[in-house]
Write a protein that holds these residues in place. Structure first.
Motif, PDB file in Angstrom:
ATOM      1  N   LEU A  90     -38.061 -31.821  74.402  1.00 19.08           N
ATOM      2  CA  LEU A  90     -37.154 -31.236  75.390  1.00 19.08           C
ATOM      3  C   LEU A  90     -36.062 -32.243  75.766  1.00 19.08           C
ATOM      4  N   GLN A  91     -36.439 -33.501  75.907  1.00 21.02           N
ATOM      5  CA  GLN A  91     -35.445 -34.537  76.186  1.00 21.02           C
ATOM      6  C   GLN A  91     -34.491 -34.704  75.003  1.00 21.02           C
ATOM      7  N   THR A  92     -35.025 -34.644  73.771  1.00 18.99           N
ATOM      8  CA  THR A  92     -34.188 -34.749  72.576  1.00 18.99           C
ATOM      9  C   THR A  92     -33.218 -33.582  72.490  1.00 18.99           C
ATOM     10  N   ALA A  93     -33.715 -32.364  72.743  1.00 10.63           N
ATOM     11  CA  ALA A  93     -32.856 -31.176  72.708  1.00 10.63           C
ATOM     12  C   ALA A  93     -31.732 -31.294  73.727  1.00 10.63           C
ATOM     13  N   SER A  94     -32.056 -31.784  74.914  1.00  8.06           N
ATOM     14  CA  SER A  94     -31.055 -31.920  75.957  1.00  8.06           C
ATOM     15  C   SER A  94     -29.973 -32.921  75.562  1.00  8.06           C
ATOM     16  N   ASN A  95     -30.368 -34.040  74.921  1.00  9.47           N
ATOM     17  CA  ASN A  95     -29.393 -35.050  74.508  1.00  9.47           C
ATOM     18  C   ASN A  95     -28.471 -34.541  73.410  1.00  9.47           C
ATOM     19  N   ILE A  96     -29.052 -33.869  72.411  1.00 13.20           N
ATOM     20  CA  ILE A  96     -28.244 -33.409  71.281  1.00 13.20           C
ATOM     21  C   ILE A  96     -27.380 -32.221  71.682  1.00 13.20           C
ATOM     22  N   ALA A  97     -27.841 -31.427  72.642  1.00 13.31           N
ATOM     23  CA  ALA A  97     -27.083 -30.244  73.068  1.00 13.31           C
ATOM     24  C   ALA A  97     -25.759 -30.595  73.731  1.00 13.31           C
ATOM     25  N   LYS A  98     -25.548 -31.847  74.071  1.00 14.25           N
ATOM     26  CA  LYS A  98     -24.267 -32.248  74.654  1.00 14.25           C
ATOM     27  C   LYS A  98     -23.127 -32.110  73.649  1.00 14.25           C
ATOM     28  N   ASN A  99     -23.457 -32.214  72.345  1.00 15.20           N
ATOM     29  CA  ASN A  99     -22.421 -32.150  71.308  1.00 15.20           C
ATOM     30  C   ASN A  99     -22.721 -31.130  70.217  1.00 15.20           C
ATOM     31  N   GLU A 100     -23.959 -30.654  70.122  1.00 15.80           N
ATOM     32  CA  GLU A 100     -24.354 -29.752  69.041  1.00 15.80           C
ATOM     33  C   GLU A 100     -25.080 -28.537  69.609  1.00 15.80           C
ATOM     34  N   LYS A 101     -25.146 -27.471  68.773  1.00 14.95           N
ATOM     35  CA  LYS A 101     -25.886 -26.271  69.172  1.00 14.95           C
ATOM     36  C   LYS A 101     -27.378 -26.488  68.900  1.00 14.95           C
ATOM     37  N   VAL A 102     -28.217 -26.174  69.878  1.00 17.89           N
ATOM     38  CA  VAL A 102     -29.666 -26.390  69.791  1.00 17.89           C
ATOM     39  C   VAL A 102     -30.396 -25.119  70.176  1.00 17.89           C
ATOM     40  N   TYR A 103     -31.406 -24.746  69.381  1.00 17.63           N
ATOM     41  CA  TYR A 103     -32.289 -23.618  69.684  1.00 17.63           C
ATOM     42  C   TYR A 103     -33.709 -24.144  69.865  1.00 17.63           C
ATOM     43  N   TYR A 104     -34.379 -23.636  70.889  1.00 20.52           N
ATOM     44  CA  TYR A 104     -35.760 -24.049  71.188  1.00 20.52           C
ATOM     45  C   TYR A 104     -36.632 -22.793  71.189  1.00 20.52           C
ATOM     46  N   PHE A 105     -37.575 -22.705  70.232  1.00 24.06           N
ATOM     47  CA  PHE A 105     -38.487 -21.567  70.135  1.00 24.06           C
ATOM     48  C   PHE A 105     -39.874 -22.011  70.582  1.00 24.06           C
ATOM     49  N   THR A 106     -40.404 -21.349  71.589  1.00 28.72           N
ATOM     50  CA  THR A 106     -41.730 -21.698  72.093  1.00 28.72           C
ATOM     51  C   THR A 106     -42.683 -20.526  71.957  1.00 28.72           C
ATOM     52  N   GLY A 107     -43.827 -20.768  71.335  1.00 25.06           N
ATOM     53  CA  GLY A 107     -44.841 -19.735  71.205  1.00 25.06           C
ATOM     54  C   GLY A 107     -46.017 -19.964  72.121  1.00 25.06           C
ATOM     55  N   GLU A 108     -45.956 -21.046  72.912  1.00 26.35           N
ATOM     56  CA  GLU A 108     -47.087 -21.414  73.765  1.00 26.35           C
ATOM     57  C   GLU A 108     -46.790 -21.248  75.250  1.00 26.35           C
ATOM     58  N   GLU A 109     -45.547 -21.439  75.642  1.00 27.72           N
ATOM     59  CA  GLU A 109     -45.195 -21.407  77.057  1.00 27.72           C
ATOM     60  C   GLU A 109     -44.147 -20.327  77.316  1.00 27.72           C
ATOM     61  N   SER A 110     -44.101 -19.895  78.553  1.00 33.55           N
ATOM     62  CA  SER A 110     -43.075 -18.927  78.948  1.00 33.55           C
ATOM     63  C   SER A 110     -41.754 -19.654  79.191  1.00 33.55           C
ATOM     64  N   LEU A 111     -40.683 -18.892  79.275  1.00 34.42           N
ATOM     65  CA  LEU A 111     -39.378 -19.484  79.543  1.00 34.42           C
ATOM     66  C   LEU A 111     -39.350 -20.157  80.912  1.00 34.42           C
ATOM     67  N   GLU A 112     -40.090 -19.576  81.854  1.00 35.23           N
ATOM     68  CA  GLU A 112     -40.135 -20.154  83.198  1.00 35.23           C
ATOM     69  C   GLU A 112     -40.817 -21.520  83.184  1.00 35.23           C
ATOM     70  N   GLN A 113     -41.858 -21.668  82.368  1.00 31.87           N
ATOM     71  CA  GLN A 113     -42.543 -22.959  82.274  1.00 31.87           C
ATOM     72  C   GLN A 113     -41.629 -24.021  81.672  1.00 31.87           C
ATOM     73  N   ILE A 114     -40.852 -23.642  80.663  1.00 29.30           N
ATOM     74  CA  ILE A 114     -39.906 -24.579  80.070  1.00 29.30           C
ATOM     75  C   ILE A 114     -38.861 -24.999  81.102  1.00 29.30           C
ATOM     76  N   LYS A 115     -38.400 -24.035  81.893  1.00 29.52           N
ATOM     77  CA  LYS A 115     -37.406 -24.322  82.921  1.00 29.52           C
ATOM     78  C   LYS A 115     -37.961 -25.273  83.973  1.00 29.52           C
ATOM     79  N   LEU A 116     -39.212 -25.076  84.369  1.00 30.07           N
ATOM     80  CA  LEU A 116     -39.831 -25.963  85.359  1.00 30.07           C
ATOM     81  C   LEU A 116     -39.916 -27.391  84.831  1.00 30.07           C
ATOM     82  N   ARG A 117     -40.267 -27.542  83.544  1.00 33.05           N
ATOM     83  CA  ARG A 117     -40.335 -28.883  82.975  1.00 33.05           C
ATOM     84  C   ARG A 117     -38.943 -29.499  82.902  1.00 33.05           C
TER      85      ARG A 117
END
Length: 465
Positions: free
Chosen positions: A113-140
């Motif tokens: 999640l930290q890596t995605a956040s860093n790269i998303a500053k300049n590149e397009k990033v997609y995060y697919f989660t099959g274990e957690e809900s979107l709300e859980q990702i947002k809380l983290r």
């Protein structure tokens, strides 16, 4: 007439396949793990070929002369996390597939999640989660204070839908958390089965190469510490990373065991803090106590090499009388079989009686020491604990032990000695054969020895036991 599907039985534990059902897997020996699997004639990769192929197939493979192939450096994207870049060989390579495994709660999703956040500053990033809900990702993300960047998240677990999304709207980075939770409808088995893992990983790998997408796959691990699923999963991907460390402690070690674009056995050191994983720039200060702290019998510091870096590690031994007929030999962070060999060497060659003594070895802060350059330090820690004589923190030991008790030279001895300078080490015991490799080392006394018995006698340990 349509071709019939092939029916086989696949082991859920190791991925071994057989044509007949058996109660016990012939490969791994697990019971009741063979499950019925029908392999379809059409697979997920067909849709990829249909959408990306622009030329007709040929009856012969296209061959190219090796001399005509241009050698270009791979394009890398920095993760802005130096320790992760180090393990990956300088950053993530576009079009590569990276598998990261570790114990539950060790920090895999946090790091990505930290890596995605860093790269998303300049590149397009997609995060697919099959274990957690979107709300859980947002809380983290809120806990990690990642409000300054934005990227797209989906709770999709259908592999075909994920691939269609990547083909239609190509990102620079895609994260799949985890490979064991996604499935392909064309594979007749449940998510997490060896067949699903193999087919989904293969389809994602083809997508990554065709569209030049970097894909991170999170993998669960088994109780043996290996990534769950068939071994072919690790062969398919370009890079395999393992997260190590005690999930109840604060330090984490990221280790590369396979890397097609960099060195293997490279490590990154992290500290789990309130706002996520923080980089540890000086590992020596993490894995050792200060030079002025209390000295205890059985504690010895020694430099170890992990990948391209050298850092000092505290090696601890505890020896005590056994309450049972068979003494215990337990290790944390050190090879138990190597310990048995060192104990046998000390008994036979240094005449220390350990036959009725329990021996425990611990490496500080969850590090897993694999190289044999620590043999001499481990042996002296055992002798120190057994005798009760403390080894001063200004003394260090570097060397491999042979079965005869011989102290053998180790690689990069000069780099190891230079790392010891920050601890004000005054004397270092090494193999006498390695003395010729030492140059320009000031203010440190280098003592060459041929045999383990010499190190024991020089400190007066042998006479006190």
């Amino acid at each position: 007439m349509a071709k019939k599907n092939n029916t086989i039985f696949v082991c859920d534990n190791c991925g071994e396949s057989t044509i007949n059902w058996m109660g016990k897997c012939p490969s791994c020996g697990s019971w009741n793990t063979l499950k019925l699997f029908t392999e379809p004639t059409e697979n997920t990769n067909k849709s990829i070929r249909e959408r990306t192929s622009s030329s007709s197939s040929s009856d012969k493979a296209a061959m190219t002369s090796l001399k005509k192939i241009k050698s270009n450096d791979s394009i890398r994207i920095s993760t802005n996390i130096d320790e992760l870049n180090r393990v990956l060989g300088g950053g993530i390579v576009q079009g590569s597939v990276i598998l990261i495994g570790g114990e539950p709660g060790i920090g895999k999703s946090t790091l990505l999640l930290q890596t995605a956040s860093n790269i998303a500053k300049n590149e397009k990033v997609y995060y697919f989660t099959g274990e957690e809900s979107l709300e859980q990702i947002k809380l983290r993300a809120d806990r990690l204070a990642l409000e300054d960047t934005d990227f797209s998240i989906s709770s999709e677990s259908n592999c075909d839908n994920i691939i269609n999304t990547l083909l239609d709207d190509t990102p620079s980075l895609a994260i799949i958390d985890s490979i064991q939770t996604i499935y392909s409808p064309s594979t007749n088995s449940i998510a997490g089965s060896p067949a699903q893992i193999k087919n989904c990983a293969w389809a994602l790998m083809q997508t990554a190469k065709l569209k030049n997408i970097t894909i991170f796959l999170v993998g669960h691990i088994t109780k043996e510490g290996t990534i769950a699923g068939p071994k072919i999963l690790e062969h398919i991907v370009d890079c395999v990373l393992y997260f190590e460390g005690d999930d109840k402690g604060i330090y984490r070690i990221l280790r590369a065991v396979k890397n097609r674009y960099g060195a293997v056995d490279e490590v990154g050191i992290f500290e789990m803090a309130e706002k996520g994983l923080m980089e540890v720039k000086d590992p020596s200060m993490v894995f050792t106590r200060g030079i002025n702290e209390s000295v205890f019998a059985g504690n010895v510091i020694t430099p170890v090499i992990e990948g391209s870096r050298v850092f000092c590690v505290e090696q601890e031994a505890l020896v005590g009388s056994s309450a049972f007929g068979y003494p215990r030999r337990l290790t944390i962070g050190y090879d138990q079989y190597r310990l048995l060999i060192i104990i046998a060497i000390l008994e036979k060659r240094a005449h220390l009686n350990l036959s009725n003594q329990d021996v425990y070895i611990n490496i500080a802060n969850g590090l897993n020491v694999k190289e044999t350059a620590s043999d001499l330090a481990i042996a002296m820690a055992i002798a120190s604990s057994m005798s009760g004589i403390s080894i001063q923190r200004t003394t260090a030991y570097i060397g491999e032990l042979g079965l005869s008790g011989e102290v053998r030279p180790v690689r990069f001895i000069e780099r190891r000695i230079k790392e010891m300078r920050k601890f004000s080490v005054k004397e270092i015991y090494i193999s006498k054969r390695a003395l010729k490799e030492i140059k320009n080392i000031d203010n440190i006394k280098i003592i060459g020895i041929d045999h383990i018995s010499e190190a024991v006698k020089k400190l007066g340990i042998g006479s006190s036991i």
